[in-house]
Design a protein around this motif. Structure first.
Motif, PDB file in Angstrom:
ATOM      1  N   TYR A 187      46.900  42.667  48.430  1.00 60.54           N
ATOM      2  CA  TYR A 187      47.547  42.610  46.985  1.00 60.54           C
ATOM      3  C   TYR A 187      46.517  43.058  46.012  1.00 60.54           C
ATOM      4  O   TYR A 187      45.053  42.884  46.551  1.00 60.54           O
ATOM      5  N   GLY A 188      46.652  43.827  45.027  1.00 57.81           N
ATOM      6  CA  GLY A 188      45.635  44.203  43.964  1.00 57.81           C
ATOM      7  C   GLY A 188      46.379  44.006  42.377  1.00 57.81           C
ATOM      8  O   GLY A 188      47.482  43.903  42.333  1.00 57.81           O
ATOM      9  N   LEU A 189      45.242  43.372  41.697  1.00 57.87           N
ATOM     10  CA  LEU A 189      45.417  43.280  40.409  1.00 57.87           C
ATOM     11  C   LEU A 189      44.304  43.782  39.515  1.00 57.87           C
ATOM     12  O   LEU A 189      43.401  43.471  39.958  1.00 57.87           O
ATOM     13  N   THR A 190      44.753  44.516  38.308  1.00 57.01           N
ATOM     14  CA  THR A 190      43.689  44.953  37.562  1.00 57.01           C
ATOM     15  C   THR A 190      43.576  44.201  36.335  1.00 57.01           C
ATOM     16  O   THR A 190      45.016  44.121  35.610  1.00 57.01           O
ATOM     17  N   VAL A 191      42.523  43.819  35.742  1.00 55.73           N
ATOM     18  CA  VAL A 191      42.496  42.790  34.421  1.00 55.73           C
ATOM     19  C   VAL A 191      41.292  43.419  33.649  1.00 55.73           C
ATOM     20  O   VAL A 191      40.460  44.093  34.193  1.00 55.73           O
ATOM     21  N   ASN A 192      41.343  43.061  32.264  1.00 55.02           N
ATOM     22  CA  ASN A 192      40.184  43.399  31.435  1.00 55.02           C
ATOM     23  C   ASN A 192      39.290  41.923  31.514  1.00 55.02           C
ATOM     24  O   ASN A 192      39.556  40.990  31.837  1.00 55.02           O
ATOM     25  N   ARG A 193      37.981  42.652  31.227  1.00 56.09           N
ATOM     26  CA  ARG A 193      36.930  41.348  31.271  1.00 56.09           C
ATOM     27  C   ARG A 193      37.158  40.313  30.323  1.00 56.09           C
ATOM     28  O   ARG A 193      37.577  40.721  29.224  1.00 56.09           O
ATOM     29  N   GLY A 194      37.294  39.054  30.703  1.00 53.82           N
ATOM     30  CA  GLY A 194      37.666  37.970  29.777  1.00 53.82           C
ATOM     31  C   GLY A 194      38.937  37.498  29.907  1.00 53.82           C
ATOM     32  O   GLY A 194      39.287  36.387  29.228  1.00 53.82           O
ATOM     33  N   ASP A 195      39.751  38.217  30.627  1.00 57.74           N
ATOM     34  CA  ASP A 195      41.301  37.785  30.881  1.00 57.74           C
ATOM     35  C   ASP A 195      41.038  36.383  31.479  1.00 57.74           C
ATOM     36  O   ASP A 195      40.857  36.280  32.240  1.00 57.74           O
ATOM     37  N   VAL A 196      42.327  35.624  31.017  1.00 62.88           N
ATOM     38  CA  VAL A 196      42.693  34.586  31.697  1.00 62.88           C
ATOM     39  C   VAL A 196      44.050  34.796  32.629  1.00 62.88           C
ATOM     40  O   VAL A 196      45.085  35.414  31.974  1.00 62.88           O
TER      41      VAL A 196
END
Ligand code: C2O
Ligand code: CU
Length: 526
Positions: free
Chosen positions: A223-232
Motif C-alpha cells: 500500500y502507498g499513500l502520498t501526503v504533504n508535510r503537516g497533513d493529518v
C-alpha cells in the motif's frame, strides 16, 4: 510459514494431509480466462431509502504478479465502500453467484434482526443463483464491515469483505483532518503452486486459524499513500484476516487513538501502535511532519513454541510518502490537543450503576481435540510449555494446517450449567444490562487469544485481569488474551436472536459460538 522463524522438527508429519479434501474456487462450465479481473473498491454514497445491488462472484485477482481465482463483491476486492449518514436506512439486494451457499453479515450494526445474515438463525443460506433482500439501518456512526457468515475461513479469506462508513451529522464529530483513508488489513496464504487450498468439508488450520504469508492492505500488498508535510490523515482500520492480530504503527509520525468499533473513546489518547485483532476497527489520526518515506509497520514478537524463545519481527504493510510541500490546511494545532468527547462519557455514565453489578454470565474459552495424528498430540504436549498471552505468528504451521474442524472443537464453556457452544441459550430482555465475564483457560491443549464478537448489541470492556478501563468506547469485538479474564458490560438494546462467537474464522467453523435471545419490550411497559 515465515522462514525467519525457525521451525520445529516435523519428521513424522511430512506425508500427512488434512482430513478434508482441498477446495479452491471455480464454477462448472466457466473457464478461468472468462472470469473478470478484480477491480479496486468503489465508493457508493447512499442516502436514506436508496438501494444497492450486491453480487458475490468469481474474480481473477493479481497479487505480486500472480493471478488467483478468488471472490469479490461486485467484482471488487475489497467490496464496495458503502457511505451512509447515521440513522439512514438503505436496502441491499444481494445475489449469490459463487458455488457455495452464503449470506451477508453486517458486522457491528445494531440492525433489525432478520437482516443479520446468520444461516439457520435469522435466514436460510442463499444458494447459488438466489437472492436475499437486506434492509439496513445505522444507529451508530463509525466504520463497520460486511462479510459472509458461512465458512468465513474460505469465503471471507477469498475476498468477500467490504466496509460501511457511517457518518455522524455533527461536523466536529472528530477533530480536523486533511484526508481520510479506509484501510482493510488482511493476509493471504500462498505457496509455489498458488493459493493453499481451503478444506472442502471442514476448515483446515483449525488449531490456530489460517495465517497468510502475504500481508494485504485493501486487497493488495505494498500500500502507498502520498501526503504533504503537516497533513493529518485519519485512518479507519478494519482487520479482516482469519486469525492474525496486527500491531500497526507509523514510523516517525505522531499517532492518536480516536475511535473504535461502535463509538469514539471518552478521550483521545497518544499511542505508539495499535493492536487490532480480527474484526475490530480503530480510527486513528496521524500527523506527518517529516518529509520522506514512512513505513507502515506490523511490529510483533514471534514465538518459537518448541524452543520457547521470542524473536522481534517487523513487516512493512505499506509506505506513506511525505512531500516537502506544506499542507494546504494546517491542522497541527488542533491535532496536538487531545479532545474529550463528553457526549460519549455521558452516554457511558448512564451505565455506571451497573459497573459493579455481580457477574451475570460466565464463559470459559477452551478447546477439545479428537482424532489428531499422534505425532501432533505428542508435539503439542511439548509445545504447550511456552504459552504467550498473544500469538503474533503461526509458529506451528504444519500441525496447524493438518488440524481440521473435524478433529478440533473450540469451546465456549459455561461452568454454571456445564453447557457448551450452541447448547447455551441465554434469554435477556430489551433494556437489560448484562455483565459477561470471559476467562481464557491457559491450561488447555493449545491455548490462544480469541477476539470475541457479539452481534446486534454494543458493549463496554469494564476491566481486564482486575485492571479497570479508564478510557472506554463502545465495542462489538474485543480480544481476550490467554490466561486473561475480561468483563464485558453489554447493552441489550436490540431485540432478536443473536450470536456471540470467536472471530478467528477457523475457531468459528470449529464450533466456538453461542446464541442468545433478546425479548422485545412489551409496548406500554418500561
Ligand atoms: Cu463479523 Cu458473526 O461476525
Ligand atoms: Cu478463537
Amino acid at each position: 510459514m515465515d522462514a525467519r522463524v525457525p521451525g520445529m522438527p516435523m519428521g513424522a508429519l511430512e506425508d500427512q494431509v488434512p482430513s478434508a479434501a482441498p477446495f479452491l474456487p471455480s464454477l462448472a462450465g466457466i473457464d478461468t480466462a472468462a472470469i473478470p479481473r478484480s477491480k479496486p473498491r468503489q465508493v457508493v454514497e447512499m442516502t436514506d431509502g436508496d438501494s444497492l445491488d450486491l453480487k458475490a462472484g468469481l474474480v481473477r485477482h493479481v497479487v505480486e504478479g500472480r493471478t488467483f481465482v478468488m471472490y469479490g463483491y461486485n467484482g471488487q476486492i475489497p467490496g464496495p465502500l458503502i457511505k451512509v449518514r447515521q440513522r439512514s436506512r438503505v436496502v441491499v439486494n444481494f445475489t449469490n453467484e459463487i458455488e457455495l451457499p452464503t449470506t451477508v453479515h453486517w458486522h457491528g450494526l445494531r440492525l433489525d434482526n432478520p437482516f443479520d445474515g446468520v444461516p439457520g438463525v435469522t435466514q436460510e443460506a442463499v444458494l447459488t443463483g438466489e437472492s436475499f433482500r437486506y434492509e439496513l439501518r445505522f444507529p451508530d456512526a463509525g466504520i463497520y464491515w460486511y462479510h459472509p457468515h458461512v465458512r468465513e475461513d474460505a469465503q471471507q479469506d477469498l475476498g468477500l469483505y467490504g466496509n460501511m462508513l457511517v457518518e455522524a451529522p455533527e461536523t466536529d464529530y472528530y477533530g480536523p483532518a486533511n484526508r481520510q483513508e479506509v484501510l482493510v488489513l488482511d493476509d493471504l496464504l500462498v505457496d509455489d503452486l498458488g493459493l493453499v487450498p481451503w478444506g472442502a468439508e471442514a476448515a483446515t488450520h483449525a488449531l490456530m486459524g489460517r495465517w497468510g504469508n502475504v500481508l494485504l492492505v485493501n486487497g493488495e500488498p505494498g500500500y502507498g499513500l502520498t501526503v504533504n508535510r503537516g497533513d493529518v490523515v485519519r485512518f479507519e482500520l478494519t482487520n479482516v484476516a482469519n486469525a492474525r492480530t496486527f500491531n500497526l504503527g507509523f514510523a516517525g509520525a505522531r499517532m492518536k487513538l480516536v475511535a473504535t468499533d461502535v463509538s469514539r473513546y471518552q478521550k483521545e489518547q497518544w499511542i505508539q501502535s495499535v493492536v487490532i485483532s480480527p474484526a475490530e476497527r480503530y480510527v486513528i489520526d496521524v500527523l506527518f511532519e517529516e518529509p520522506g518515506e514512512h513505513p507502515i509497520t506490523n511490529r510483533i514478537q514471534a514465538v518459537n513454541h518448541f524452543l520457547g524463545d521470542f524473536l522481534p519481527l517487523v513487516d512493512t504493510l505499506g509506505t506513506v510518502t511525505v512531500l516537502p510541500e506544506s499542507t494546504e490546511a494546517d491542522h497541527a494545532r488542533a491535532f496536538v490537543e487531545l479532545r474529550d468527547y463528553p457526549d460519549v462519557s455521558s452516554d457511558i455514565e448512564r451505565f455506571r450503576p451497573h459497573f459493579d453489578r455481580p457477574v451475570d454470565k460466565e464463559i470459559v474459552l477452551t478447546l477439545e481435540v479428537g482424532a489428531l495424528h499422534t505425532s501432533i498430540l505428542t508435539m503439542m504436549t511439548v509445545d504447550t510449555f511456552y504459552v504467550p498471552p498473544l500469538e503474533w505468528n503461526d509458529a506451528m504451521p504444519m500441525m496447524n494446517w493438518l488440524s481440521t474442524a473435524r478433529e478440533v472443537t473450540w469451546v465456549l464453556h459455561e461452568p454454571e450449567t456445564g453447557r457448551k457452544n450452541m447448547d447455551i441459550g441465554w434469554t435477556f430482555h430489551e433494556g437489560d444490562v448484562v455483565k459477561i465475564r470471559i476467562h481464557n483457560e491457559p491450561r488447555s491443549f493449545h491455548p490462544m487469544q480469541h477476539p470475541i464478537h457479539i452481534h446486534g448489541q454494543r458493549f463496554l470492556v469494564l476491566e481486564q485481569d482486575g485492571v479497570v478501563n479508564t478510557n472506554m468506547a463502545w465495542k462489538d469485538t474485543a480480544l481476550v488474551p490467554v490466561g486473561s479474564t475480561v468483563d464485558f458490560l453489554v447493552d441489550m438494546s436490540n431485540p432478536g436472536d443473536w450470536m456471540m462467537h470467536c472471530h478467528i474464522a477457523e475457531h468459528l467453523s470449529a464450533g466456538m459460538m453461542l446464541r442468545f435471545t433478546v425479548e422485545p419490550k412489551v409496548v406500554g411497559q418500561d
